[in-house]
Design an enzyme around this catalytic site. Sequence first.
Site, PDB file in Angstrom:
ATOM      1  N   ALA A 146       1.143  -1.171   0.175  1.00 55.25           N
ATOM      2  CA  ALA A 146       0.076   0.118  -0.100  1.00 55.25           C
ATOM      3  C   ALA A 146       1.033   1.173   0.341  1.00 55.25           C
ATOM      4  O   ALA A 146       1.739   0.967   0.975  1.00 55.25           O
ATOM      5  CB  ALA A 146      -1.047  -0.056   1.542  1.00 55.25           C
ATOM      6  N   GLY A 180       0.630  -5.165   0.612  1.00 51.25           N
ATOM      7  CA  GLY A 180      -0.510  -4.694  -0.893  1.00 51.25           C
ATOM      8  C   GLY A 180      -0.280  -5.640  -1.446  1.00 51.25           C
ATOM      9  O   GLY A 180      -1.201  -6.039  -2.430  1.00 51.25           O
ATOM     10  N   GLU A 220      -0.754  -8.851  -1.642  1.00 50.13           N
ATOM     11  CA  GLU A 220      -1.923  -9.144  -1.197  1.00 50.13           C
ATOM     12  C   GLU A 220      -2.901  -9.303  -2.903  1.00 50.13           C
ATOM     13  O   GLU A 220      -3.433  -9.799  -3.126  1.00 50.13           O
ATOM     14  CB  GLU A 220      -2.756  -8.724  -0.452  1.00 50.13           C
ATOM     15  CG  GLU A 220      -2.426  -9.103   0.811  1.00 50.13           C
ATOM     16  CD  GLU A 220      -2.859  -7.637   2.021  1.00 50.13           C
ATOM     17  OE1 GLU A 220      -1.874  -6.697   2.039  1.00 50.13           O
ATOM     18  OE2 GLU A 220      -3.558  -8.093   2.852  1.00 50.13           O
ATOM     19  N   GLU A 277       4.255  -6.243   7.042  1.00 55.65           N
ATOM     20  CA  GLU A 277       3.591  -4.810   7.348  1.00 55.65           C
ATOM     21  C   GLU A 277       3.892  -5.217   9.145  1.00 55.65           C
ATOM     22  O   GLU A 277       3.143  -3.551  10.036  1.00 55.65           O
ATOM     23  CB  GLU A 277       1.279  -5.334   7.861  1.00 55.65           C
ATOM     24  CG  GLU A 277       0.812  -5.286   6.165  1.00 55.65           C
ATOM     25  CD  GLU A 277       1.678  -5.818   5.048  1.00 55.65           C
ATOM     26  OE1 GLU A 277       2.347  -7.178   4.736  1.00 55.65           O
ATOM     27  OE2 GLU A 277       0.480  -6.187   3.878  1.00 55.65           O
TER      28      GLU A 277
HETATM   29  C1  3H9 Z   1       0.507  -2.857   3.242  1.00 53.66           C
HETATM   30  O1  3H9 Z   1       0.861  -3.310   2.105  1.00 53.66           O
HETATM   31  C2  3H9 Z   1      -1.254  -2.545   3.722  1.00 53.66           C
HETATM   32  C3  3H9 Z   1      -1.882  -2.850   3.382  1.00 53.66           C
HETATM   33  O2  3H9 Z   1      -1.961  -4.636   3.795  1.00 53.66           O
HETATM   34  C4  3H9 Z   1      -3.024  -2.810   4.335  1.00 53.66           C
HETATM   35  C5  3H9 Z   1      -3.773  -2.382   2.525  1.00 53.66           C
HETATM   36  C6  3H9 Z   1      -4.065  -2.367   1.381  1.00 53.66           C
HETATM   37  N1  3H9 Z   1       4.473   3.345   0.125  1.00 53.66           N
HETATM   38  O3  3H9 Z   1      13.390   1.546   0.832  1.00 53.66           O
HETATM   39  P1  3H9 Z   1      14.000   2.298   0.125  1.00 53.66           P
HETATM   40  C7  3H9 Z   1       9.403   4.769  -0.600  1.00 53.66           C
HETATM   41  S1  3H9 Z   1       1.402  -0.989   4.031  1.00 53.66           S
HETATM   42  C8  3H9 Z   1       4.831   4.712   0.326  1.00 53.66           C
HETATM   43  O4  3H9 Z   1      15.106   3.556  -0.141  1.00 53.66           O
HETATM   44  P2  3H9 Z   1      14.669   0.089  -1.840  1.00 53.66           P
HETATM   45  C9  3H9 Z   1       9.980   5.558  -0.091  1.00 53.66           C
HETATM   46  O5  3H9 Z   1       9.787   5.635   0.937  1.00 53.66           O
HETATM   47  C10 3H9 Z   1       2.768  -1.541   3.191  1.00 53.66           C
HETATM   48  N2  3H9 Z   1       6.277   4.959  -0.166  1.00 53.66           N
HETATM   49  O6  3H9 Z   1      14.312   1.724  -1.518  1.00 53.66           O
HETATM   50  C11 3H9 Z   1      11.050   5.811  -0.882  1.00 53.66           C
HETATM   51  O7  3H9 Z   1      10.971   7.110  -0.688  1.00 53.66           O
HETATM   52  P3  3H9 Z   1      11.952   7.833  -0.914  1.00 53.66           P
HETATM   53  C12 3H9 Z   1       3.733  -3.067   2.969  1.00 53.66           C
HETATM   54  C13 3H9 Z   1       7.482   3.502  -0.161  1.00 53.66           C
HETATM   55  O8  3H9 Z   1      15.325  -0.492  -2.847  1.00 53.66           O
HETATM   56  C14 3H9 Z   1      11.225   4.973  -2.230  1.00 53.66           C
HETATM   57  O9  3H9 Z   1       9.769   4.053  -1.629  1.00 53.66           O
HETATM   58  N3  3H9 Z   1       5.064  -2.791   2.216  1.00 53.66           N
HETATM   59  C15 3H9 Z   1       6.713   2.446   0.045  1.00 53.66           C
HETATM   60  O10 3H9 Z   1      15.836  -0.051  -0.667  1.00 53.66           O
HETATM   61  C16 3H9 Z   1      12.552   4.038  -1.776  1.00 53.66           C
HETATM   62  O11 3H9 Z   1      12.530   3.234  -1.033  1.00 53.66           O
HETATM   63  C17 3H9 Z   1       6.397  -2.092   2.815  1.00 53.66           C
HETATM   64  O12 3H9 Z   1       6.036  -2.200   4.054  1.00 53.66           O
HETATM   65  C18 3H9 Z   1       5.153   2.105   0.384  1.00 53.66           C
HETATM   66  N4  3H9 Z   1       5.019   0.418   1.139  1.00 53.66           N
HETATM   67  O13 3H9 Z   1      13.632  -1.053  -0.567  1.00 53.66           O
HETATM   68  C19 3H9 Z   1       7.483  -2.304   1.964  1.00 53.66           C
HETATM   69  N5  3H9 Z   1       7.854   1.754  -0.032  1.00 53.66           N
HETATM   70  O14 3H9 Z   1      13.105   7.805  -1.902  1.00 53.66           O
HETATM   71  C20 3H9 Z   1       8.022  -1.205   2.283  1.00 53.66           C
HETATM   72  C21 3H9 Z   1       8.957   2.385  -0.071  1.00 53.66           C
HETATM   73  O15 3H9 Z   1      11.437   9.502  -1.356  1.00 53.66           O
HETATM   74  N6  3H9 Z   1       9.059  -1.116   1.707  1.00 53.66           N
HETATM   75  N7  3H9 Z   1       8.592   3.651  -0.505  1.00 53.66           N
HETATM   76  O16 3H9 Z   1      13.253   8.179   0.106  1.00 53.66           O
HETATM   77  C22 3H9 Z   1      10.254  -1.236   1.589  1.00 53.66           C
HETATM   78  O17 3H9 Z   1      10.339  -2.444   2.091  1.00 53.66           O
HETATM   79  C23 3H9 Z   1      11.419  -1.438   0.494  1.00 53.66           C
HETATM   80  O18 3H9 Z   1      10.555   0.178   0.123  1.00 53.66           O
HETATM   81  C24 3H9 Z   1      11.685  -1.426  -0.431  1.00 53.66           C
HETATM   82  C25 3H9 Z   1      12.965  -1.648  -1.401  1.00 53.66           C
HETATM   83  C26 3H9 Z   1      11.756  -3.272  -0.367  1.00 53.66           C
HETATM   84  C27 3H9 Z   1       9.998  -1.926  -0.742  1.00 53.66           C
END
Ligand code: 3H9
Length: 695
Positions: free
Chosen positions: A65, A105, A108, A128
């Site tokens: 999400a 998400g 999902e 999450e």
């Molecule tokens: C969810 O899904 C709830 C659902 O179950 C229910 C509702 C549907 N949203 O980490 P990085 C941005 S909860 C918005 O440096 P990497 C991050 O802020 C979500 N922004 O890159 C950064 O921005 P900036 C469950 C996001 O390659 C940029 O992307 N998912 C999100 O080292 C790059 O990020 C998670 O918890 C997001 N969801 O790692 C996954 N994700 O460049 C969370 C990232 O401006 N994300 N950004 O600073 C991660 O674990 C890592 O970002 C990922 C990439 C592994 C994807």
Amino acid sequence: MTEINPVTTLTREGDVAVLTLNSPPVNALSAQVREGLFNGFKAAAASDAKAVVLICEGRTFIAGADITEFGGGPTGAASVDDVQKIMESSPIPVIAAIHGTALGGGLEVALCAHYRVAVPSARLGLPEVALGLLPGAGGTQRLPRIVGVETALEMMTSGRHVPAPEAARLGLVDEIVEEGGLREGAVAFANKAVAEGKPLVKVSANNARLEAAKGHPEIFAAFRKANARKFRGFVAPESNIRCIEAAVNSATFAEGMAEEHRLFRELMAGPQSAAQRYYFFAERQANKIPDVPADTPVRPIRKVGIIGAGTMGGGIAMNFANAGIPVVIVEVQEVALTRGLGVVRANYERTASRGGLTAEQVATRTGLITGSLEMSALADVDLVIEAVFERMDIKKEIFAKLDGLCRPGAILATNTSYLDIDEIASATKRPQDVIGMHFFSPANVMKLLEVVRADATAKDVIATVMKFAKQIGKIGVLVGVCNGFVGNRMLKQRQNEAQKLMLEGAMPWDIDRVLFDFGFPMGPFAMSDLAGLDVGWVKENSKSATVRDVLCEMDRRGQKTGAGFYDYDAERNAKPSPVTEGIIKDFMARTGAKPRAVSDAEILERTIFPLINEGAKILEEGKAIRASDIDVVWVNGYGWPVYRGGPMYYADQIGLPKVLAKMQEFQAAMGDEFKPASLLERLVAEGKTFADFKV
Ligand code: 3H9
């Protein structure tokens, strides 16, 4: 090609429609993405395509999400649920093509495809829990239907990103396709599905894996018991578990979904998730340095040199070897070098014996670490990290030597935990290449790296070290030169107060209990016992001047001697010690101090508020860029519970006026060491928070 909206396009590969999503940076499920997916699937179903593939451009499949949208009002766009329904009920097979990470998400949504294909490097997970949440788009109900209850419990409460080959074994991925050939592989899979008339698999309709756990509540009880320590203080793991219980015990999928939604909303509205989401962005913000733009060129780091084969030097070396970078460790004495290399090998072998590494990996990693007794071995390295004892004269001598022998452009780093790096840099003719890299012990485990910027440190050196930190799995936080930098400087306040409280009437175990209950892994006295009370204590100079001196003189030197502040049994379980209590009371009697009852609230405020006050001074002196950087230091280096965001976030939550009022009260009662930081006074006067503060 049909443009569905600015982030989604629909193309054709023969009979297969390909819906492509391109919403940088991570294809998160923003309103625009949901709208594009919904209309894209609708268009595909309305066309004469026989199957549809969902694929993403850029670095990853949908990573979840859009966390930035959380807490916002309704957008009017299609919901995740709308997207999932249209996928699951599609009359033609839907295939999710996964690269990068399918998380939260994102996974999902993929679970509502009829099939999933992935490249070997892809990772899938429901992380999450790390945001203080649970999968809120049916993940809690669908995951156990595929992988079974035990695996779902483990995956959801750890948030682990499961590698695609393992996901394939678990049934989460139907086919692994060649790296670099995802689109072709997914289209081929789709054609095959059509040709073979494969069924339109609806995960939500498959209850077989749940049946096995029905009537076995002991599965959940055992899981809770085994993980009680790990989950202590957190609310989200328990809610994740309850959702899986609901999947097993509900009469219908919809009933389980209702429980998921209820618990998701509860977590989302609670303080822990707010803190953990704040922390997620804090960690990413720490990489952004206002005067060192993201496109600053970096220096190549192909080989690293470390001076000192002690615990710190060896631990630091392991980080590089783990990342495949060759390291040479330089020591003056052969015995010390041999011992140091032996400890590194033993560490790797211990990990291997627990199944964490293969014998081949141990061989590769140890093979990347060489030792030398000659400083000249550092002539060809790109980065040197000095990790010898904390003596300015020795460090300056080493840096003067490095200046003479390292190649131009090599980065010269010190691992000092408090010394003045400007002074160390002055021993060289290249202060622009000198920087602090303050690792935390054990350096191969702890994620925090304080990157210390000295007056002359060049911007590309900062950019290189910050980027390199990420490459070796560390979280780098840029700080300025001051005694103890950010973390230890603040910690000192807590330590001082803990010692003082002990001589006012609070026993070490009372103080430890309050901090443990707050969420720290252990209190300061238990920590001292673990580290050894005799670290930095010299027998010959000891004159029973402190409680610690007396304990050490009695050979109560901590866990390793079976006694310290606490008494320990054979299993190293701690018990409050009457001996220590006696020593403390003697001390108080000698100084004429009368023991008083110290409340838990006072213990917490006396140990935490001065630390926050010091953080405010650090901010106003510009030794940290922003309050959230201080929080990242404390969560990663000092065990601050992430569900409380960090000390500066915590202060903002309880209210700066409260912190200020208490500091003023302490100052009036106990003197100027409690003098409030002027930044704290100013923010309160202006009705602002630490989060509002910009340098
Ligand atoms: C969810 O899904 C709830 C659902 O179950 C229910 C509702 C549907 N949203 O980490 P990085 C941005 S909860 C918005 O440096 P990497 C991050 O802020 C979500 N922004 O890159 C950064 O921005 P900036 C469950 C996001 O390659 C940029 O992307 N998912 C999100 O080292 C790059 O990020 C998670 O918890 C997001 N969801 O790692 C996954 N994700 O460049 C969370 C990232 O401006 N994300 N950004 O600073 C991660 O674990 C890592 O970002 C990922 C990439 C592994 C994807």
